[in-house]
Design a protein around this motif. Structure first.
Motif, short mmCIF file in Angstrom:
data_model
loop_
_atom_site.label_atom_id
_atom_site.label_comp_id
_atom_site.label_asym_id
_atom_site.label_seq_id
_atom_site.Cartn_x
_atom_site.Cartn_y
_atom_site.Cartn_z
N THR A 174 0.82 -1.21 0.00
CA THR A 174 0.00 0.00 0.00
C THR A 174 0.85 1.25 0.00
OG1 THR A 174 -0.08 -0.09 2.41
CG2 THR A 174 -1.90 -1.08 1.24
N GLY A 175 1.94 1.25 0.78
CA GLY A 175 2.75 2.46 0.91
C GLY A 175 4.11 2.30 0.27
N GLY A 230 3.81 -3.79 4.90
CA GLY A 230 3.21 -3.75 3.56
C GLY A 230 3.68 -2.55 2.75
N ALA A 241 2.84 3.45 5.75
CA ALA A 241 1.72 2.50 5.67
C ALA A 241 0.38 3.18 5.87
CB ALA A 241 1.91 1.41 6.74
#
Lengths: 197, 197
Positions: free
Chosen positions: A2-3, A31, A195
């Motif tokens: 996501t990040g 993530g 994140a």
């Protein structure tokens, strides 16, 4: 993922070693994807009026830094050997890192160089040491010469210009969104921010 | 209490604020006693060739520090107001802290001064601000004049001499046994070490 986090590192930087060895695993847990950004601190330190590492210019701070690194590496089960001389010249290593990035192998190469320098005390301006790191990272030996190509040299100069525009003043530095985080001590905060956006 | 930690702080230091506000609680959790040690960074910075805060001398580092403080204070639910001018003159506050130490009230006084300076942006060289902090810490107003006594002035000079002999180069600094730890980021490690010896 996501990040995304930008990881700005200088090969001669002791605290960058700490971050380089853990950032991929730590980012994966959040993530977050890691964007490896090699640069040289020399031009940035020169703009601050320094012609050497601040750890050599300010001896009390230098003595502390070596002890701090010993303690941190022991706590993290990382080998630590103080390279001599310090700081090492990381110019060729940084150019090679840009070539390794094009090949999608920058992480393994950077870790190999840090492990050679701070884990074994080897000189990272030595072509043989760099070649060993290169091959250990699964890169083709014939690509080493690309590090000396004019476009690679220009790309590294552009990195240092970009670092100054980003207001970086030391390494490691992390950028997540519009936020700058400095030092291995802020890696977790930087990843949490990356994140969250 | 099994262990003991020396907490060397300078009133003008932003990161010392972070440590001052949490060290008693954190130390208690580790069963460690806190020995509050006020000192002045001025003579130490002068010996390094600096005539101002490094955060003013190196603007990029200064801009980063203010943002870092904002984030850290927000995360810890601490109020944060940037004092103007920065750094504040902490000479009288440091002398008063030595008097408060003799009275067994140094912790409450130091926290009151930091809260006034970095929580409310008040000038800590102002006699009225200091008197308010003094009384808030439960100290008798008549003792304020002791801060200007020759023995108090000499005691503060002795603190700065001792800081230099201890190889301190910044604040906050923590000493546990023979180990030096620098910065609010190392408070937990310092307390763990103090508890282990």
């Amino acid at each position: 993922m996501t990040g995304r986090i930008q990881f700005w590192f200088e090969f001669a930087s002791t605290y960058s070693y700490l971050s380089a060895m853990r950032i991929e695993d730590a980012a994966a847990r959040h993530g977050v994807a890691v964007d490896w950004q090699p640069f040289l601190l020399g031009p940035i330190f020169a703009a601050q009026g320094w012609d050497n590492s601040p750890f050599n210019i300010y001896p009390a701070k230098g003595r502390y830094m070596w002890r701090d690194m010993e303690r941190l590496c022991a706590a993290r089960d990382l080998p630590f050997v103080r390279p001599d001389p310090f700081p090492q010249n990381g110019l060729m290593a940084a150019r090679l890192a840009l070539v390794a990035k094009q090949q999608g192998r920058i992480g393994p190469f950077v870790r190999a160089v840090y492990a050679a320098q701070f884990g074994r005390g080897l000189p990272i301006s030595d072509a043989g040491v760099l070649a060993e790191c290169w091959c250990a990272a699964g890169l083709q030996a014939t690509l080493i010469q690309d590090a000396s190509a004019p476009e690679t040299k220009a790309a590294l100069r552009a990195q240092s210009d970009k670092a100054q525009k980003l207001d970086l003043f030391g390494a490691p530095s992390f950028i997540a969104g519009d936020e700058l985080f400095w030092g291995d001590d802020r890696l977790d905060e930087a990843l949490m921010h990356a994140a969250s956006i």
